[in-house]
Structure formats: C-alpha cells, structure tokens
Write an enzyme that holds these catalytic residues in place. Sequence first.
Site, PDB file in Angstrom:
ATOM      1  N   LYS A  56     -16.114 -33.283  80.160  1.00 15.78           N
ATOM      2  CA  LYS A  56     -16.962 -32.441  79.307  1.00 15.78           C
ATOM      3  C   LYS A  56     -18.297 -33.130  78.991  1.00 15.78           C
ATOM      4  CE  LYS A  56     -13.041 -29.985  77.184  1.00 15.78           C
ATOM      5  NZ  LYS A  56     -12.449 -29.495  75.893  1.00 15.78           N
TER       6      LYS A  56
ATOM      7  N   TYR B 185     -14.025 -19.837  79.485  1.00 15.97           N
ATOM      8  CA  TYR B 185     -13.096 -19.859  78.350  1.00 15.97           C
ATOM      9  C   TYR B 185     -12.770 -18.459  77.834  1.00 15.97           C
ATOM     10  CZ  TYR B 185     -12.937 -24.964  77.643  1.00 15.97           C
ATOM     11  OH  TYR B 185     -12.703 -26.307  77.758  1.00 15.97           O
TER      12      TYR B 185
ATOM     13  N   ASN C  29     -13.551 -33.533  73.038  1.00 13.94           N
ATOM     14  CA  ASN C  29     -12.363 -34.300  73.418  1.00 13.94           C
ATOM     15  C   ASN C  29     -12.373 -34.721  74.892  1.00 13.94           C
ATOM     16  OD1 ASN C  29     -11.827 -31.833  74.526  1.00 13.94           O
ATOM     17  ND2 ASN C  29     -10.094 -31.330  73.224  1.00 13.94           N
TER      18      ASN C  29
ATOM     19  N   HIS D 187     -11.087 -31.531  80.053  1.00 20.04           N
ATOM     20  CA  HIS D 187     -10.328 -30.278  80.135  1.00 20.04           C
ATOM     21  C   HIS D 187      -9.316 -30.417  81.263  1.00 20.04           C
ATOM     22  CE1 HIS D 187      -9.342 -26.025  80.662  1.00 20.04           C
ATOM     23  NE2 HIS D 187      -9.394 -26.282  81.957  1.00 20.04           N
TER      24      HIS D 187
ATOM     25  N   GLU E 168      -9.212 -21.234  87.394  1.00 26.26           N
ATOM     26  CA  GLU E 168     -10.244 -22.230  87.085  1.00 26.26           C
ATOM     27  C   GLU E 168     -10.809 -22.882  88.349  1.00 26.26           C
ATOM     28  OE1 GLU E 168      -8.327 -24.773  84.207  1.00 26.26           O
ATOM     29  OE2 GLU E 168      -8.416 -23.212  82.658  1.00 26.26           O
TER      30      GLU E 168
HETATM   31  P1  ADP Z   1      -6.704 -27.808  75.608  1.00 19.87           P
HETATM   32  O1  ADP Z   1      -8.083 -28.213  76.058  1.00 19.87           O
HETATM   33  O2  ADP Z   1      -5.894 -28.973  75.112  1.00 19.87           O
HETATM   34  O3  ADP Z   1      -5.965 -26.973  76.638  1.00 19.87           O
HETATM   35  P2  ADP Z   1      -7.143 -25.316  74.148  1.00 19.87           P
HETATM   36  O4  ADP Z   1      -7.055 -24.616  75.465  1.00 19.87           O
HETATM   37  O5  ADP Z   1      -6.269 -24.813  73.039  1.00 19.87           O
HETATM   38  O6  ADP Z   1      -6.888 -26.881  74.294  1.00 19.87           O
HETATM   39  O7  ADP Z   1      -8.632 -25.251  73.604  1.00 19.87           O
HETATM   40  C1  ADP Z   1      -9.734 -25.398  74.501  1.00 19.87           C
HETATM   41  C2  ADP Z   1     -10.733 -26.327  73.876  1.00 19.87           C
HETATM   42  O8  ADP Z   1     -11.256 -25.725  72.679  1.00 19.87           O
HETATM   43  C3  ADP Z   1     -10.187 -27.682  73.405  1.00 19.87           C
HETATM   44  O9  ADP Z   1     -10.088 -28.639  74.431  1.00 19.87           O
HETATM   45  C4  ADP Z   1     -11.233 -28.081  72.382  1.00 19.87           C
HETATM   46  O10 ADP Z   1     -12.425 -28.563  73.004  1.00 19.87           O
HETATM   47  C5  ADP Z   1     -11.538 -26.734  71.719  1.00 19.87           C
HETATM   48  N1  ADP Z   1     -10.684 -26.481  70.556  1.00 19.87           N
HETATM   49  C6  ADP Z   1      -9.356 -26.186  70.536  1.00 19.87           C
HETATM   50  N2  ADP Z   1      -8.893 -26.010  69.285  1.00 19.87           N
HETATM   51  C7  ADP Z   1      -9.965 -26.161  68.480  1.00 19.87           C
HETATM   52  C8  ADP Z   1     -10.168 -26.102  67.058  1.00 19.87           C
HETATM   53  N3  ADP Z   1      -9.159 -25.837  66.236  1.00 19.87           N
HETATM   54  N4  ADP Z   1     -11.417 -26.345  66.586  1.00 19.87           N
HETATM   55  C9  ADP Z   1     -12.447 -26.613  67.432  1.00 19.87           C
HETATM   56  N5  ADP Z   1     -12.335 -26.681  68.775  1.00 19.87           N
HETATM   57  C10 ADP Z   1     -11.117 -26.474  69.293  1.00 19.87           C
HETATM   58 MG    MG Z   2      -6.488 -25.071  77.398  1.00 24.79          MG
END
Ligand code: ADP
Ligand code: MG
Length: 138
Positions: A9, A49, A112, A115, A126
């Site tokens: 990211k 997304y 974080n 992805h 994707e």
């Molecule tokens: P992952 O990336 O672990 O699969 P998700 O698909 O649930 O997680 O969410 C996509 C992305 O959205 C996350 O990697 C993170 O960057 C962001 N995200 C998820 N939950 C939150 C939240 N509660 N607040 C802010 N950003 C979030």
């Molecule tokens: Mg996800």
Amino acid sequence: MERTLSIIKPDGVARGLIGEVIKRFEANNLKIVAMKMIYMTKAQAQGFYAVHKERPFFDSLTDFMSSGPIVVLILDGENAIAKYRELMGATNYKETAEGTIRRDFATDIEKNIVHGSDSPESADFEIGYFFNSFEVIC
Ligand code: ADP
Ligand code: MG
C-alpha cells in the site's frame, strides 16, 4: 498451487518497505509471478474496494489507496491465499500475531502496509483487476 493478489500500500512504498515485504514472500515460498508499480485514481480504488462501499471507512480507505504509488503482485504457491493472510497478519495490527508484516510495520488500522486476497473468488477478481494474461509468468 494457488494464486493470490498482494498490494504494498502507499504507506509501505513511502516508508521504503517494498524490499522488506518482498523478502518475506521469497523466504516463505510465495513465488512472484507478476509485479508492477502503479498509482491508482480515486475511482480505480473505489472499483477495487467495491465490496466495502457501504462501510464507514470506504471514503477514507479509497483516499488513502489513491494517495501515492503502490506495488501490486501476484503470488503463487501451495495454499497461497491462507499462507499470505498468515504472513500479513490480521486487519487490526494491534491484535495480530508477532512477526507478521502488519504487527511489525502497521501504524494504524487503515495504514497497514499490505493487502491480500481473502478467498479464491476475491483473488480471481483482484488479479483480473490489475493484470492481463501477458503480464503473468507461467
Ligand atoms: P483486510 O485488509 O485485512 O482484508 P478488510 O478487507 O476488512 O481487511 O478491510 C480492507 C482495508 O480497509 C483494511 O486493510 C484497512 O486498510 C481498512 N480498514 C478495515 N477496517 C477499518 C476500520 N475499522 N477503520 C479504518 N480502516 C479500516
Ligand atoms: Mg479484505
């Protein structure tokens, strides 16, 4: 063998963590079969997304994902989807296992670093979102 999509990211690229993340793929038998650096528009991030479009964090997430260059990769290996999810760690870096990418480098639930696809269906979508067949090594 299974394929999964990885994104380093904008925070990972900006902080100089491309090499660190790729090193972990290579050390864990996740073979890189496609890779490029791109810079998504807001609309492209919204399309990627789309599954999260009703979530409260959608607008902020798509702003973040279009805020700078990213590296997209296809990883190939046995149980690649689950294996990479394990290496990456849980969404909330504070609650995830020691030694995972997110535990080691994430600074925020949104920022974080990486992805990873969460199922074979999402991996297909994707991978097709970013790569055509000529860009993938067989
Ligand atoms: P992952 O990336 O672990 O699969 P998700 O698909 O649930 O997680 O969410 C996509 C992305 O959205 C996350 O990697 C993170 O960057 C962001 N995200 C998820 N939950 C939150 C939240 N509660 N607040 C802010 N950003 C979030
Ligand atoms: Mg996800």
